[in-house]
Scaffold this motif. Structure first.
Motif: not given
Lengths: 158, 182
Positions: B10-11, B55-56, B58-59
């Motif tokens: 996902c990253l 998702f936006r 995730l970092d």
């Protein structure tokens, strides 16, 4: 039994969460009578909707994929965000500049911008004559003590 | 594909991994939202927003913590936002309450009652209490894990859970007595 009632009263009367937590841990979690008055996990599960009862997630994925922007790797964006750190640093720098500028202005505005030029005191003030409506007028000259100011008061001769 | 692979994918922006994440946690997020909001449509909206936000950002996820808890924290906060939005809408529409409806609203025969909803007994609970109860009953969360989702101390989470369990039990016993004695 008696202690349960006391604990109930204390729980109701003292609304401090830490104290209530202590009562729960010290008594209610250990007392069978108090436990019997609490909803069991099975009972709770029968009232709630469990993950196994919500159905498939195909529709959810369809909605998510439809609403998603074109996939951009989050890591790439992170690097980009890190390189733009100066944008965040610019905000406090700008605030500091505005503050310093404000102080500078304040100091300069408070100072008298133009120093009054000291006029050389007249050694002698002379007034030959004053006419009011074509006739000589009565003239009075005042000089307040300790100043260089001179007031001339003229009035029509009665 | 395990959790670490899914997050890693996902990253990188992999659609396959994003789908895998929705498949792995979709029902969990949906059930929490449904139990807090008691409305299927709102719960689906919240679940969608939860995954999009995950998702936006995730970092920002700390791999040292539980991913499930991180995701449920987002779901819980989005649910609270939805409740606030709903409250504002209710206040707005309350003015039109006394106007004669133009058409009688009929439930959609296809979607009505198609999906289960939590018991109406849970309406007596606050959103925090409902979330605490849901996490405890459905996911086996203890006070410490619940506190991570609710953003409060473990003591507070324990009190929320205790209050929720006691209130609902009292209501159930009351209902039972009414049924017994008429």
């Amino acid at each position: 039994m008696r202690s349960c009632s006391t604990v109930d009263v204390l729980y109701a009367v003292i609304p401090l969460r830490r104290f209530r937590d202590w009562l729960i841990r010290a008594h209610m979690e250990r007392c069978p009578r108090c436990q019997a008055r609490l909803l069991s996990r099975d009972e709770a599960q029968s009232l709630l909707v469990g993950p196994d009862r919500v159905g498939g997630v195909e529709d959810l994925w369809r909605r998510i994929s439809g609403a998603m922007e074109p996939a951009a790797p989050v890591r790439g964006r992170t690097a980009e965000a890190r390189s733009g750190w100066w944008r965040w640093a610019a905000v406090p720098a700008m605030a500091a500049a505005v503050t310093l500028g404000g102080f500078w202005l304040l100091r300069n505005v408070e100072k008298p911008r133009f120093e009054a030029v000291a006029v050389a005191s007249a050694e002698r003030f002379e007034l030959d004559y004053v006419k009011v409506a074509g006739a000589p007028a009565q003239t009075f000259v005042y000089q307040p003590q300790g100043t260089d100011a001179v007031f001339v008061w003229v009035s029509k001769t009665p | 594909m395990d959790e670490g692979d899914i997050i890693e994918g996902c990253l990188r922006g992999s659609l396959v991994c994003q789908k895998a994440m929705v498949e792995a946690y979709g029902t969990l997020v949906l059930s929490v939202a449904l139990n807090v909001l008691a409305n299927r449509q709102d719960a689906e909206d919240v679940s969608q927003e939860t995954f999009l936000q995950a998702f936006r950002h995730l970092d920002r996820y700390d791999p040292g913590r539980s991913f499930k808890t991180w995701l449920l924290t987002i779901a819980y906060r989005r649910s609270l936002d939805m409740l606030r939005k709903r409250r504002r809408f209710t206040q707005f529409t309350a003015r039109a309450r006394y106007e004669t409806p133009v058409a009688v609203e009929r439930p959609d025969p296809v979607t009505a009652d198609a999906a289960p909803l939590p018991s109406r007994l849970l309406e007596v609970l606050s959103p925090r209490e409902r979330t605490a109860l849901c996490l405890w009953a459905n996911d086996g969360y203890a006070a410490k894990d619940i506190s991570a989702v609710l953003g409060c101390s473990a003591s507070t989470a324990r009190v929320y859970l205790f209050n929720a369990r006691r209130k609902i039990k009292a209501l159930l016993e009351n209902d039972h007595e009414i049924l017994q004695h008429g």
